[in-house]
Design a protein around this motif. Structure first.
Motif, PDB file in Angstrom:
ATOM      1  N   ALA A 111     -63.845  -6.737  35.524  1.00 39.95           N
ATOM      2  CA  ALA A 111     -62.839  -6.197  34.618  1.00 39.95           C
ATOM      3  C   ALA A 111     -62.458  -7.238  33.577  1.00 39.95           C
ATOM      4  O   ALA A 111     -62.377  -6.948  32.383  1.00 39.95           O
ATOM      5  N   ARG A 112     -62.237  -8.471  34.020  1.00 39.66           N
ATOM      6  CA  ARG A 112     -61.864  -9.547  33.093  1.00 39.66           C
ATOM      7  C   ARG A 112     -62.921  -9.710  32.003  1.00 39.66           C
ATOM      8  O   ARG A 112     -62.609  -9.888  30.837  1.00 39.66           O
ATOM      9  N   GLU A 113     -64.195  -9.644  32.385  1.00 42.62           N
ATOM     10  CA  GLU A 113     -65.282  -9.825  31.427  1.00 42.62           C
ATOM     11  C   GLU A 113     -65.439  -8.629  30.490  1.00 42.62           C
ATOM     12  O   GLU A 113     -65.861  -8.796  29.352  1.00 42.62           O
ATOM     13  N   ASN A 114     -65.101  -7.431  30.966  1.00 43.33           N
ATOM     14  CA  ASN A 114     -65.302  -6.226  30.157  1.00 43.33           C
ATOM     15  C   ASN A 114     -64.136  -5.889  29.239  1.00 43.33           C
ATOM     16  O   ASN A 114     -64.331  -5.214  28.236  1.00 43.33           O
ATOM     17  N   TYR A 115     -62.937  -6.298  29.573  1.00 44.06           N
ATOM     18  CA  TYR A 115     -61.786  -6.004  28.731  1.00 44.06           C
ATOM     19  C   TYR A 115     -61.656  -7.106  27.694  1.00 44.06           C
ATOM     20  O   TYR A 115     -61.317  -8.241  28.007  1.00 44.06           O
ATOM     21  N   GLN A 116     -61.915  -6.772  26.443  1.00 42.44           N
ATOM     22  CA  GLN A 116     -61.983  -7.769  25.381  1.00 42.44           C
ATOM     23  C   GLN A 116     -60.651  -8.456  25.102  1.00 42.44           C
ATOM     24  O   GLN A 116     -60.634  -9.585  24.648  1.00 42.44           O
ATOM     25  N   SER A 117     -59.560  -7.785  25.385  1.00 45.74           N
ATOM     26  CA  SER A 117     -58.261  -8.398  25.093  1.00 45.74           C
ATOM     27  C   SER A 117     -57.646  -9.062  26.327  1.00 45.74           C
ATOM     28  O   SER A 117     -56.455  -9.347  26.348  1.00 45.74           O
ATOM     29  N   ALA A 118     -58.454  -9.334  27.350  1.00 50.05           N
ATOM     30  CA  ALA A 118     -57.938  -9.921  28.594  1.00 50.05           C
ATOM     31  C   ALA A 118     -57.345 -11.308  28.344  1.00 50.05           C
ATOM     32  O   ALA A 118     -57.985 -12.174  27.768  1.00 50.05           O
ATOM     33  N   THR A 119     -56.098 -11.475  28.790  1.00 52.97           N
ATOM     34  CA  THR A 119     -55.377 -12.737  28.650  1.00 52.97           C
ATOM     35  C   THR A 119     -54.880 -13.158  30.018  1.00 52.97           C
ATOM     36  O   THR A 119     -54.238 -12.370  30.724  1.00 52.97           O
ATOM     37  N   THR A 120     -55.139 -14.391  30.408  1.00 57.67           N
ATOM     38  CA  THR A 120     -54.738 -14.908  31.715  1.00 57.67           C
ATOM     39  C   THR A 120     -53.224 -14.985  31.834  1.00 57.67           C
ATOM     40  O   THR A 120     -52.528 -15.378  30.902  1.00 57.67           O
ATOM     41  N   VAL A 121     -52.731 -14.605  33.014  1.00 56.49           N
ATOM     42  CA  VAL A 121     -51.317 -14.745  33.359  1.00 56.49           C
ATOM     43  C   VAL A 121     -51.268 -15.713  34.535  1.00 56.49           C
ATOM     44  O   VAL A 121     -51.899 -15.467  35.566  1.00 56.49           O
ATOM     45  N   THR A 122     -50.552 -16.804  34.388  1.00 56.52           N
ATOM     46  CA  THR A 122     -50.489 -17.800  35.460  1.00 56.52           C
ATOM     47  C   THR A 122     -49.313 -17.519  36.387  1.00 56.52           C
ATOM     48  O   THR A 122     -48.345 -16.867  36.008  1.00 56.52           O
ATOM     49  N   GLY A 123     -49.439 -18.018  37.630  1.00 53.68           N
ATOM     50  CA  GLY A 123     -48.343 -17.931  38.589  1.00 53.68           C
ATOM     51  C   GLY A 123     -48.260 -16.644  39.379  1.00 53.68           C
ATOM     52  O   GLY A 123     -47.295 -16.410  40.094  1.00 53.68           O
ATOM     53  N   ILE A 124     -49.270 -15.781  39.253  1.00 52.77           N
ATOM     54  CA  ILE A 124     -49.288 -14.526  40.021  1.00 52.77           C
ATOM     55  C   ILE A 124     -50.604 -14.453  40.775  1.00 52.77           C
ATOM     56  O   ILE A 124     -51.680 -14.472  40.168  1.00 52.77           O
TER      57      ILE A 124
END
Length: 172
Positions: A111-124
């Motif tokens: 999913a991370r690789e396929n969703y072009q607007s994927a942005t990491t959220v830290t702490g979860i």
């Protein structure tokens, strides 16, 4: 007269056979079925979507009050869907929750690789990301993926999805 009845019968049979062959449900049909109509009902599993897991009911991960606080709506109960997901219908949007314990790590990465607007959220969890353009966010805890499909008022997606991912991990 007999010949006319024969011709009418032949035309009727041919018309029936032609319409049966044109049906996308007919055996041996080569025509493709009509594409599904776009609706706001529960989405089909996207690439990287969680595979349903009855061990953790998806509706148990997001309590109504938590959804209300995150999305700024009145509390609503989740409705289990036949595909194993959980669907919440709010007055101004919707949420679908999917959980996968078996192949969660692989699906989360896909999913991370396929969703072009994927942005990491830290702490979860072990890893989490938001994809506002796709209305999705995913959190990985161990090998368990929780994939959320969220439609909320414009400008509230990032905050709402982040809060909902935190809540989901707390209830795993």
């Amino acid at each position: 007269m007999k010949r006319l009845k024969s011709v009418i019968l032949s035309v009727t049979l041919l018309a029936g056979a032609a319409s049966a062959c044109a049906s996308p449900h007919a055996t041996g049909s080569t025509s493709a079925p009509a594409p599904p109509r776009a609706t706001q009902s529960a989405p089909e599993p996207p690439t990287g979507a969680a595979k349903p897991d009855p061990a953790v009911p998806p509706c148990s991960l997001i309590p109504p009050k938590a959804l209300a606080a995150a999305a700024g709506t009145a509390p609503v109960e989740g409705k289990p869907l036949p595909n194993g997901y959980c669907d919440y219908r709010m007055s101004s949007g919707s949420l679908t929750v999917a959980v996968d314990h078996e192949t969660g790590k692989v699906r989360h990465q896909a999913a991370r690789e396929n969703y072009q607007s994927a942005t990491t959220v830290t702490g979860i969890g072990d890893d989490a990301f938001l994809s506002p353009a796709d209305h999705r966010c995913s959190v990985l805890e161990g090998n368990t993926q929780v994939l959320l499909t969220l439609f909320v008022q414009e400008g509230t997606f990032d905050k709402a999805c982040t809060e909902l991912m935190r809540t989901a991990v707390q209830h795993l």
